[in-house]
Design a protein around this motif. Structure first.
Motif, PDB file in Angstrom:
ATOM      1  N   GLU A 110       2.940  11.740  10.351  1.00  0.00           N
ATOM      2  CA  GLU A 110       3.463  12.978  10.911  1.00  0.00           C
ATOM      3  C   GLU A 110       4.925  12.820  11.316  1.00  0.00           C
ATOM      4  OE1 GLU A 110       1.280  16.052  13.953  1.00  0.00           O
ATOM      5  OE2 GLU A 110       0.385  14.108  13.533  1.00  0.00           O
ATOM      6  N   GLU A 111       5.234  11.686  11.955  1.00  0.00           N
ATOM      7  CA  GLU A 111       6.603  11.487  12.432  1.00  0.00           C
ATOM      8  C   GLU A 111       7.564  11.238  11.284  1.00  0.00           C
ATOM      9  OE1 GLU A 111       6.843   8.462  15.483  1.00  0.00           O
ATOM     10  OE2 GLU A 111       5.170   9.428  16.528  1.00  0.00           O
ATOM     11  N   ASN A 112       7.081  10.547  10.248  1.00  0.00           N
ATOM     12  CA  ASN A 112       7.989  10.142   9.180  1.00  0.00           C
ATOM     13  C   ASN A 112       7.989  11.090   7.979  1.00  0.00           C
ATOM     14  OD1 ASN A 112       8.815   7.632  10.445  1.00  0.00           O
ATOM     15  ND2 ASN A 112       6.682   7.029  10.150  1.00  0.00           N
ATOM     16  N   TYR A 113       6.957  11.925   7.903  1.00  0.00           N
ATOM     17  CA  TYR A 113       6.901  12.840   6.761  1.00  0.00           C
ATOM     18  C   TYR A 113       6.379  14.177   7.257  1.00  0.00           C
ATOM     19  CZ  TYR A 113       5.196  14.734   2.316  1.00  0.00           C
ATOM     20  OH  TYR A 113       4.917  15.541   1.248  1.00  0.00           O
ATOM     21  N   LYS A 114       5.114  14.403   7.201  1.00  0.00           N
ATOM     22  CA  LYS A 114       4.502  15.578   7.807  1.00  0.00           C
ATOM     23  C   LYS A 114       3.001  15.338   7.890  1.00  0.00           C
ATOM     24  CE  LYS A 114       3.848  18.190   3.551  1.00  0.00           C
ATOM     25  NZ  LYS A 114       4.302  19.282   2.697  1.00  0.00           N
ATOM     26  N   LYS A 115       2.315  16.228   8.561  1.00  0.00           N
ATOM     27  CA  LYS A 115       0.871  16.027   8.701  1.00  0.00           C
ATOM     28  C   LYS A 115       0.198  16.283   7.367  1.00  0.00           C
ATOM     29  CE  LYS A 115      -2.971  16.859  11.779  1.00  0.00           C
ATOM     30  NZ  LYS A 115      -3.548  15.626  11.196  1.00  0.00           N
ATOM     31  N   VAL A 116      -0.673  15.363   6.975  1.00  0.00           N
ATOM     32  CA  VAL A 116      -1.383  15.526   5.708  1.00  0.00           C
ATOM     33  C   VAL A 116      -2.880  15.552   6.017  1.00  0.00           C
ATOM     34  CG1 VAL A 116      -1.863  14.496   3.462  1.00  0.00           C
ATOM     35  CG2 VAL A 116       0.405  14.256   4.470  1.00  0.00           C
ATOM     36  N   ASP A 117      -3.570  16.563   5.511  1.00  0.00           N
ATOM     37  CA  ASP A 117      -5.004  16.673   5.777  1.00  0.00           C
ATOM     38  C   ASP A 117      -5.763  15.501   5.162  1.00  0.00           C
ATOM     39  OD1 ASP A 117      -4.741  18.954   7.185  1.00  0.00           O
ATOM     40  OD2 ASP A 117      -4.987  20.285   5.442  1.00  0.00           O
ATOM     41  N   GLY A 118      -6.698  14.974   5.924  1.00  0.00           N
ATOM     42  CA  GLY A 118      -7.531  13.907   5.405  1.00  0.00           C
ATOM     43  C   GLY A 118      -6.903  12.527   5.555  1.00  0.00           C
ATOM     44  N   VAL A 119      -5.688  12.487   6.072  1.00  0.00           N
ATOM     45  CA  VAL A 119      -5.003  11.213   6.231  1.00  0.00           C
ATOM     46  C   VAL A 119      -4.502  11.093   7.665  1.00  0.00           C
ATOM     47  CG1 VAL A 119      -3.014   9.846   5.499  1.00  0.00           C
ATOM     48  CG2 VAL A 119      -4.284  11.187   3.826  1.00  0.00           C
ATOM     49  N   SER A 120      -4.829   9.984   8.327  1.00  0.00           N
ATOM     50  CA  SER A 120      -4.425   9.861   9.733  1.00  0.00           C
ATOM     51  C   SER A 120      -3.145   9.052   9.903  1.00  0.00           C
ATOM     52  CB  SER A 120      -5.543   9.218  10.553  1.00  0.00           C
ATOM     53  OG  SER A 120      -5.770   7.915  10.096  1.00  0.00           O
ATOM     54  N   GLY A 121      -2.750   8.322   8.885  1.00  0.00           N
ATOM     55  CA  GLY A 121      -1.528   7.539   8.998  1.00  0.00           C
ATOM     56  C   GLY A 121      -1.330   6.711   7.737  1.00  0.00           C
ATOM     57  N   ALA A 122      -0.367   5.806   7.812  1.00  0.00           N
ATOM     58  CA  ALA A 122      -0.103   4.967   6.648  1.00  0.00           C
ATOM     59  C   ALA A 122       0.205   3.564   7.120  1.00  0.00           C
ATOM     60  CB  ALA A 122       1.064   5.528   5.855  1.00  0.00           C
ATOM     61  N   THR A 123       0.153   2.635   6.176  1.00  0.00           N
ATOM     62  CA  THR A 123       0.537   1.275   6.534  1.00  0.00           C
ATOM     63  C   THR A 123       1.166   0.605   5.323  1.00  0.00           C
ATOM     64  OG1 THR A 123      -0.187  -0.765   7.590  1.00  0.00           O
ATOM     65  CG2 THR A 123      -1.633   0.158   5.886  1.00  0.00           C
ATOM     66  N   ILE A 124       1.801  -0.509   5.568  1.00  0.00           N
ATOM     67  CA  ILE A 124       2.415  -1.248   4.463  1.00  0.00           C
ATOM     68  C   ILE A 124       1.600  -2.514   4.245  1.00  0.00           C
ATOM     69  CG2 ILE A 124       4.478  -2.434   3.671  1.00  0.00           C
ATOM     70  CD1 ILE A 124       5.978  -0.439   5.613  1.00  0.00           C
ATOM     71  N   LEU A 125       1.140  -2.708   3.026  1.00  0.00           N
ATOM     72  CA  LEU A 125       0.296  -3.857   2.729  1.00  0.00           C
ATOM     73  C   LEU A 125       1.164  -5.084   2.448  1.00  0.00           C
ATOM     74  CD1 LEU A 125      -2.298  -2.088   0.404  1.00  0.00           C
ATOM     75  CD2 LEU A 125      -2.541  -2.669   2.825  1.00  0.00           C
ATOM     76  N   GLY A 126       0.503  -6.223   2.337  1.00  0.00           N
ATOM     77  CA  GLY A 126       1.203  -7.487   2.130  1.00  0.00           C
ATOM     78  C   GLY A 126       2.077  -7.489   0.883  1.00  0.00           C
ATOM     79  N   ASP A 127       1.675  -6.749  -0.156  1.00  0.00           N
ATOM     80  CA  ASP A 127       2.483  -6.751  -1.386  1.00  0.00           C
ATOM     81  C   ASP A 127       3.567  -5.683  -1.338  1.00  0.00           C
ATOM     82  OD1 ASP A 127       1.066  -4.453  -1.562  1.00  0.00           O
ATOM     83  OD2 ASP A 127       0.116  -4.879  -3.497  1.00  0.00           O
TER      84      ASP A 127
END
Lengths: 734, 120
Positions: free
Chosen positions: A683-700
């Motif tokens: 939400e802070e970095n893009y916008k609210k997306v239905d069905g998604v609560s957030g994002a993360t960056i994986l090891g790769d």
């Protein structure tokens, strides 16, 4: 020398809030029949400090209000007055009142608390009913010169001063006094040594001398009095105008009274507080024109309409809200961290630096032989990182006592309004959790405690009938369990009435006639929207805000809430929460070439081969028959419009998850690793997306989306699952 | 100038007193209760003690008695900061060995005027 006192205000405010908390908890612990003097002392000291500070820093409304509170406390402390539950209530209300006054000053708002006048009147009435309050001294600089005797012809004073033998032992020194007199005008001193004993009998620390002083100065007598102020009671002191040297004064007697003109030995508290205010506002330019005790009739009328019983929740509400905003305001800017946590951090950073330099050296001159060393270094690095991460997380952790501390008061007030006897026990108050989680869990906890008070604990009569002790017990318990914090609200009340819950659920169409539910499923119904079994909706917990909201709020924190209950013996509500909102235990799942993350806490089970368990529904949602339930199936590929590997449903894998009070099965291609992921807000970095609560960056380095179960259910338009003939079997995996 | 020990359980009062005294060129040692004050007084000789009466752990009156029992504080001026100006409170202070008192609330100027009396 002028000093801007406002620089000390913030410290004073914080100190006062702490003092008020001390007063509140001490008052709540007070047993009127056996009063511990130290508790009273503690309450008195806190009130006393607030009064002293508020007077000094120019908050005269607080000072004059706290003064009456303190006077009553002083009488209790001195054993002149007994403490009753009424006085405790009055004190508690005054604590709220002082807190609001200070909050208003803190926020820089004009002070206007009608209740203060009302409370003050109650205190004054109480004081008037008992022994009179000690007279209060007005401010020092309120000097009236009217006390001067008729102006003498020769301006000045003749002073005879014979101090007591021990005058030096109190740190007083006649020489200093004479110097001070000299600063007023010219001084002639004649010593009288007649009282000196023989040298053999002399006590070198005693003062055997007396003096006659003549002061040529056009000053009021009060100036001279002030010089001897501290010793007048133990000395022989005569002050006469020089003109009337040796003759008798018009006053008949040389004045030897120890009372300075600033003292008003009056028992009239109203007069003295007016005196206080008047004097103080001269002394300090307080900007509170409306803090005068001058009463407006409307203010009293407004408060008079409130009956005490209903006044309490009404005033407690804004206070709580105010203190929350207050807290939020101060806590956003700063957090107190124990020095040990900081020391830990510094140690870890030290370790990290060592590891880094070791790896750096390896890299400069790398041969294949050093591979084991490199692996060792990487292992060390991951350990450093993990420990550092934990320590940094711990910085934001606070003991849950910050949240628990509001409950003694809440339970005390509510049990009085409801006529129930309740003892509140707190345990595990030192259990730590993240500040952000703590801020969000406060309201659901309050709701659950109110609910236990209202629906759980029976009236004293009913309890006695049921053969229980008439005082019910509510226990708040917190502890850590496998990376989560568990908070329990335990009551020894009537427990949940399953028959009534079922009946209600059938009325509301939540359950159909033929349905068979397990006990746990019945209990769980109370978390469904629109469900309330309170026969009459009391204003305590039946406010149209039900347990469903509690569960939703807790689910939003990636937590869960469950209830266990034994009829007649009580209930246990168990809340499980992640320790932090910044990190999530995630299960990586794959659909096609996309990786998503499911919160581990929401996963019930996963099913590899489910042929024969599928129920295709035409034009609707496919169902999975899982033992005795039907679980709707959500196909991620179709919702997110992506290609999946599985050409047919049977090739995929079903993950059964729980969210928004229901189970759904999510169809995916494969399960991957489980790992802790750092949550970044979409939400802070893009916008609210239905069905998604957030994002993360994986090891790769790839970005992966964290799925929000409740959101997915909405997206998929899944019908609320209805109970279908269930026979036994407990599907609630803990 | 003088070395002064300021004792008060209220941090804001302590700060105000300390700030005022430092502004006038004095050196200030702070303590939050009587026990702390006594330890600090034993550790360093001060010229004047300003102490609140009501404090946790050790109150002001006890502090005065304890200080007066120390040879090096026999004659040191000790002023009580008090809101209570009733006769018996003053008497109790005097009997304990206090030099005098300063009535709260006071402003910085009153504080400085009062300590001038004892540091003369």
């Amino acid at each position: 020398m002028s000093i801007d006192l406002s620089q000390f205000h913030q410290v004073f405010f914080e100190e006062s809030y702490e003092g008020l908390d001390v007063m509140e908890s001490a008052l709540l612990n007070l047993q009127p029949d056996s009063v511990d003097p130290e508790t009273i002392n503690e309450i008195f000291r806190a009130a006393h400090s607030i009064k002293g500070g508020s007077g000094t820093f120019g908050f005269n409304d607080v000072a004059s209000f706290t003064h009456v509170v303190e006077t009553l406390l002083d009488e209790i402390r001195g054993g002149v007055r007994n403490i009753t539950s009424e006085t405790v209530d009055l004190f508690l209300r005054s604590v709220d009142c002082i807190r609001r006054m200070i909050q208003q000053h803190d926020a820089g708002e004009p002070c206007d608390i009608p209740e203060a006048q009302e409370l003050k009147a109650s205190f004054e009435a109480m004081l008037a009913g008992g022994s009179s309050a000690p007279a209060e001294e007005t401010a020092e600089d309120d000097k009236s010169v009217s006390e001067e005797s008729s102006t003498p012809a020769r301006k000045g004073w003749k002073i005879y001063f014979k101090p007591e033998l021990d005058v030096l032992r109190t740190g007083n020194d006649p020489l200093r006094m004479f110097r001070e007199l000299e600063s007023l005008g010219s001084l002639r001193v004649t010593a009288d040594t007649s009282a000196l004993p023989l040298i053999s009998a002399i006590d070198p620390e005693a003062c055997y001398l007396a003096w006659t002083l003549e002061l040529d100065a056009d000053v009021p007598q009060s100036d001279v009095d002030e010089v001897f102020e501290w010793v007048v009671d133990e000395s022989d002191l005569k002050i006469t105008p020089l003109a009337l040297d040796g003759g008798s004064t018009e006053q008949g007697e040389p004045s030897t009274s120890g009372s300075t003109p600033t003292e008003e030995p009056s028992d009239d508290t109203t007069r003295l507080t007016e005196g206080l205010t008047a004097a103080d506002s001269e002394q300090q330019s307080a900007e509170n024109p409306n803090s005068q005790p001058a009463e407006s009739a409307t203010a009293t009328e407004q408060t008079a309409e409130l009956k005490p019983a209903e006044a309490k929740p009404a005033v407690a509400k804004p206070a709580a809200a105010a203190s929350k905003t207050e807290k939020a305001k101060t806590e956003v800017s700063s957090i107190r961290v124990g020095i040990d946590k900081v020391d830990d951090l510094i140690n870890m950073v030290g370790e990290l630096v060592i590891t880094q330099s070791m790896l750096g050296e390896l890299g400069l001159d790398f041969t294949i032989e050093s591979l084991p060393k490199l692996l060792e270094g990487i292992e060390q690095l991951s350990q450093n990182t993990r420990e550092l991460q934990e320590s940094v997380m711990r910085i934001r952790m606070l003991p849950i006592s910050f949240t628990f501390s509001r409950f003694p008061r809440l339970v005390h007030d509510l049990s009085r309004t409801m006529g129930k006897k309740i003892e509140l026990k707190l345990s595990g108050e030192q259990t730590e959790l993240d500040k952000t989680v703590m801020e969000k869990i406060g309201d659901p906890l309050v709701h659950l405690v109110r609910n236990s008070l209202d629906h759980g604990i029976e009236t004293p009569e009913d309890r006695i009938k049921a053969g229980k002790p008439e005082t019910g017990t509510i226990t708040l318990n917190a502890f850590h369990q496998s990376g989560n914090i568990v908070i329990q609200i335990i009551d020894d009340g009537a427990g949940l009435n399953k028959a009534r819950i079922l009946e209600k659920a059938k009325q509301n169409g939540l359950v159909s006639e033929g349905d068979m539910l397990t006990d746990d499923q019945i209990n769980d119904l109370i978390f469904r929207p629109g469900f309330s079994t309170a026969d009459q909706i009391s204003d305590i917990s039946g406010r149209g805000v039900g347990m469903d909201v509690v569960r939703r709020n807790i689910n939003e924190l990636n937590g869960s809430v469950e209830v266990e209950s034994t009829e007649g013996e009580g209930s246990v509500f168990t809340i499980r929460l992640p320790l932090t909102l910044a990190i999530l235990d995630g299960q990586l799942i794959r659909v096609g070439n996309h990786t998503y993350i499911l919160p581990l806490i929401s996963i019930v089970e996963s099913i590899q081969s489910f042929q024969g368990m599928l129920h295709r529904v035409v034009g609707g949602c496919d169902l999975l028959r899982l033992r005795d339930e039907y679980v709707p199936i959500i196909q991620l590929a179709s919702i997110f419009n992506i290609e999946s590997d599985a050409k047919d449903m049977d090739d995929g894998l079903l993950v059964v998850v729980e969210g928004d009070n229901m189970k759904v099965a999510i169809l995916i291609d494969d399960l991957e690793a489980q790992q802790q992921v750092v949550i970044k807000s979409l939400e802070e970095n893009y916008k609210k997306v239905d069905g998604v609560s957030g994002a993360t960056i994986l090891g790769d380095g790839t970005v992966s989306l964290i799925l929000d179960i409740a959101g997915l259910i909405k997206l998929a338009g899944v019908q609320r699952y209805e109970y279908k003939s269930v026979s036994g079997g407990d599907d609630y995996a803990a | 100038m003088a070395k002064i020990l300021a004792v008060d359980d209220s941090a804001s009062m302590r700060q105000m007193v300390s700030f005022t005294l430092k502004g006038a060129g004095h050196e200030v040692v702070e303590a939050a209760d009587g026990k702390q004050a006594l330890e600090k007084a034993k550790g360093t000789q001060v010229d004047l003690v300003l102490s609140d009466v009501n404090m946790p752990v050790m109150d002001g009156l006890t502090l005065v008695k304890e200080l007066r029992a120390l040879p090096s504080y026999k004659f040191t001026p000790i002023l009580m900061l008090t809101t209570e100006s009733t006769g018996d409170k003053k008497m109790a202070g005097k009997q304990a060995g206090a030099t005098g008192w300063l009535v709260k609330p006071f402003n910085p100027d009153q504080l400085l005027a009062t300590i001038k009396k004892v540091l003369g």
